[in-house]
Design a protein around this motif. Structure first.
Motif, PDB file in Angstrom:
ATOM      1  N   LYS A  34       0.830  -1.502  -0.001  1.00 49.46           N
ATOM      2  CA  LYS A  34       0.407   0.297   0.249  1.00 49.46           C
ATOM      3  C   LYS A  34       1.039   1.379  -0.037  1.00 49.46           C
ATOM      4  CE  LYS A  34      -4.207  -2.228   2.098  1.00 49.46           C
ATOM      5  NZ  LYS A  34      -5.384  -1.928   3.250  1.00 49.46           N
ATOM      6  N   GLU A  35       2.011   1.067   0.776  1.00 50.82           N
ATOM      7  CA  GLU A  35       3.094   2.203   0.789  1.00 50.82           C
ATOM      8  C   GLU A  35       3.410   3.032  -0.648  1.00 50.82           C
ATOM      9  OE1 GLU A  35       5.788   1.592   4.104  1.00 50.82           O
ATOM     10  OE2 GLU A  35       4.289   2.607   5.487  1.00 50.82           O
ATOM     11  N   VAL A  36       3.733   2.097  -0.731  1.00 47.49           N
ATOM     12  CA  VAL A  36       4.714   1.945  -2.570  1.00 47.49           C
ATOM     13  C   VAL A  36       3.562   2.435  -3.390  1.00 47.49           C
ATOM     14  CG1 VAL A  36       5.576   0.819  -3.917  1.00 47.49           C
ATOM     15  CG2 VAL A  36       6.059   0.267  -1.886  1.00 47.49           C
ATOM     16  N   LYS A  37       2.568   1.728  -3.649  1.00 47.67           N
ATOM     17  CA  LYS A  37       1.594   2.073  -3.927  1.00 47.67           C
ATOM     18  C   LYS A  37       1.203   3.503  -4.062  1.00 47.67           C
ATOM     19  CE  LYS A  37      -2.155  -0.526  -4.007  1.00 47.67           C
ATOM     20  NZ  LYS A  37      -2.814  -1.860  -4.322  1.00 47.67           N
ATOM     21  N   GLN A  38       0.393   4.470  -2.623  1.00 48.95           N
ATOM     22  CA  GLN A  38       0.242   5.492  -2.307  1.00 48.95           C
ATOM     23  C   GLN A  38       1.892   6.695  -3.302  1.00 48.95           C
ATOM     24  OE1 GLN A  38      -1.116   5.289   1.608  1.00 48.95           O
ATOM     25  NE2 GLN A  38      -2.463   3.724   1.257  1.00 48.95           N
ATOM     26  N   SER A  39       2.432   5.920  -2.792  1.00 49.63           N
ATOM     27  CA  SER A  39       3.519   6.866  -3.106  1.00 49.63           C
ATOM     28  C   SER A  39       4.044   7.154  -4.255  1.00 49.63           C
ATOM     29  CB  SER A  39       4.951   6.219  -2.482  1.00 49.63           C
ATOM     30  OG  SER A  39       5.335   6.700  -1.078  1.00 49.63           O
ATOM     31  N   VAL A  40       3.451   5.849  -5.152  1.00 48.11           N
ATOM     32  CA  VAL A  40       3.508   5.945  -6.472  1.00 48.11           C
ATOM     33  C   VAL A  40       2.873   6.713  -7.587  1.00 48.11           C
ATOM     34  CG1 VAL A  40       3.413   4.673  -9.066  1.00 48.11           C
ATOM     35  CG2 VAL A  40       4.572   3.688  -7.527  1.00 48.11           C
ATOM     36  N   ARG A  41       1.248   6.713  -6.686  1.00 57.75           N
ATOM     37  CA  ARG A  41       0.162   7.581  -7.303  1.00 57.75           C
ATOM     38  C   ARG A  41       0.728   9.278  -6.914  1.00 57.75           C
ATOM     39  NH1 ARG A  41      -4.900   3.948  -4.382  1.00 57.75           N
ATOM     40  NH2 ARG A  41      -4.333   2.154  -6.428  1.00 57.75           N
ATOM     41  N   LYS A  42       0.893   9.426  -5.775  1.00 59.25           N
ATOM     42  CA  LYS A  42       1.408  10.590  -5.328  1.00 59.25           C
ATOM     43  C   LYS A  42       2.535  10.897  -6.454  1.00 59.25           C
ATOM     44  CE  LYS A  42       3.452  12.961  -1.344  1.00 59.25           C
ATOM     45  NZ  LYS A  42       4.381  13.247  -0.493  1.00 59.25           N
ATOM     46  N   MET A  43       4.046  10.286  -6.886  1.00 59.00           N
ATOM     47  CA  MET A  43       4.744  11.058  -7.682  1.00 59.00           C
ATOM     48  C   MET A  43       3.976  11.738  -8.971  1.00 59.00           C
ATOM     49  SD  MET A  43       7.877   9.160  -8.717  1.00 59.00           S
ATOM     50  CE  MET A  43       9.012  10.002  -7.015  1.00 59.00           C
ATOM     51  N   ILE A  44       2.896  10.375  -9.117  1.00 63.97           N
ATOM     52  CA  ILE A  44       2.518  10.169 -10.904  1.00 63.97           C
ATOM     53  C   ILE A  44       1.031  11.749 -10.942  1.00 63.97           C
ATOM     54  CG2 ILE A  44       1.060   9.273 -12.744  1.00 63.97           C
ATOM     55  CD1 ILE A  44       2.206   6.605 -11.761  1.00 63.97           C
ATOM     56  N   SER A  45       1.119  11.779  -9.703  1.00 68.77           N
ATOM     57  CA  SER A  45      -0.218  13.294  -9.743  1.00 68.77           C
ATOM     58  C   SER A  45       0.278  14.153  -9.728  1.00 68.77           C
ATOM     59  CB  SER A  45      -1.769  12.902  -8.972  1.00 68.77           C
ATOM     60  OG  SER A  45      -0.464  12.353  -7.385  1.00 68.77           O
TER      61      SER A  45
END
Length: 317
Positions: A294-305
């Motif tokens: 979840k932490e990696v997924k959230q961080s990837v989304r945050k970076m892309i957005s």
């Protein structure tokens, strides 16, 4: 017979298939897989380096794993793509030696990094109160530097000893990259000593890493089963599922390829198994960790957005 051990000589990589109709299909498939591998692993490295909440030992070693997978795939796949596209399947003596050296060094490094990641999960779950003391930044850095250095130094011997062999049976390597087993079969001298050295190295690096990983997970499972709360058990297991998936896929292929009887060599089967750990595993590792974590997924989304927002602002200005 011509002895092929001069630096000006060239090998010919047979490739994945001799069927010309399959070449365009193979090129498209492996190009897509390589793009996914590079993108996924670069994204993991970038996210771990820039996201403050991911500055922990687990993610530090995950970024190490992504760097290994990126380099591992880049050692083999670009040459494979070029050979498939241009139909020039030759590789220079030094090109072949370099490819095999990095393949061995990165493969050994991955084995130990996976074992360290398993040990990290063992300490986090079985000894949580001592985690920060045991897995401190200095120790993690030393483990990382030591692992990379040890394997890159160790692989010099195996690359050197392999390319000291007289290759007089053929110039054709029955594989899609330079690997020890198919190269041994081109030599007109006995390669038993070289193969014993591979078994010893495999036993020390591969099996020891595998045993450490296995023992870590035995202790983790026993500890998790003693947790009273089902939510707590599920949370503990979820942090390990990604790593277990990666370990199973990678070690299964490596053990099959290197630690088996001499007489069990099969060109087609070995080629298929090699694809698993040279192309498939480096591509799937970032996907597995992104989906399960979840932490990696959230961080990837945050970076892309964040990047998308920045691009939109720049465009409007």
């Amino acid at each position: 017979m011509e002895v092929l051990n001069e630096t000006s000589s060239r090998f010919t990589l047979i490739g994945l298939s001799t069927n010309p109709w399959l070449q365009p299909l193979y090129f498209i498939i492996f190009l897509i897989m390589y793009i996914v591998t590079v993108t996924g692993n670069l994204l993991i490295i970038a996210v771990v380096r820039t996201e403050p909440k991911l500055q922990t030992p687990m993610y530090f070693f995950l970024s190490n794993l992504s760097l290994i997978d990126l380099c591992f795939s880049s050692t083999i796949v670009p040459k494979l793509l070029m050979s498939t596209l241009t139909e020039d399947k030759t590789i220079s003596f030094w090109g072949c030696a370099t490819q095999m050296y990095f393949h061995l060094a990165l493969g050994g490094t991955e084995c130990i990094i996976l074992a360290i990641m398993a040990y990290d999960r063992y300490v986090a779950i079985c000894h949580p109160l001592h985690y920060n003391t045991i897995m401190n930044l200095q120790r993690c850095s030393l483990l990382s530097v030591g692992t990379w250095s040890l394997n890159f130094l160790n692989s010099i011997y195996y690359a050197y000893s392999t390319f000291q062999l007289p290759f007089c049976r053929s110039k054709n390597v029955n594989h899609y990259f330079c690997e020890m087993p198919p190269l041994f079969r081109l030599s007109c001298t006995e390669t038993l000593i070289n193969e014993i050295a591979v078994y010893i190295s495999g036993g020390i690096v591969g099996l020891c890493s595998f045993v450490l990983t296995l023992l870590s997970y035995v202790h983790i499972i026993l500890t998790v089963l003693r947790i009273q709360s089902s939510t707590g058990r599920q949370k503990a297991f979820s942090t390990c599922v990604s790593h277990l998936s990666v370990v199973s896929l990678y070690y299964g292929a490596i053990i099959f390829m290197y630690l088996r009887p001499r007489g069990s060599y099969s060109v087609d089967r070995d080629r298929s198994v090699a694809i698993l750990y040279t192309v498939v595993t480096p591509m799937f590792n970032p996907i597995i960790y992104s989906i399960r974590n979840k932490e990696v997924k959230q961080s990837v989304r945050k970076m892309i957005s964040g990047r998308s927002h920045f691009t939109m602002l720049t465009f409007h200005h």
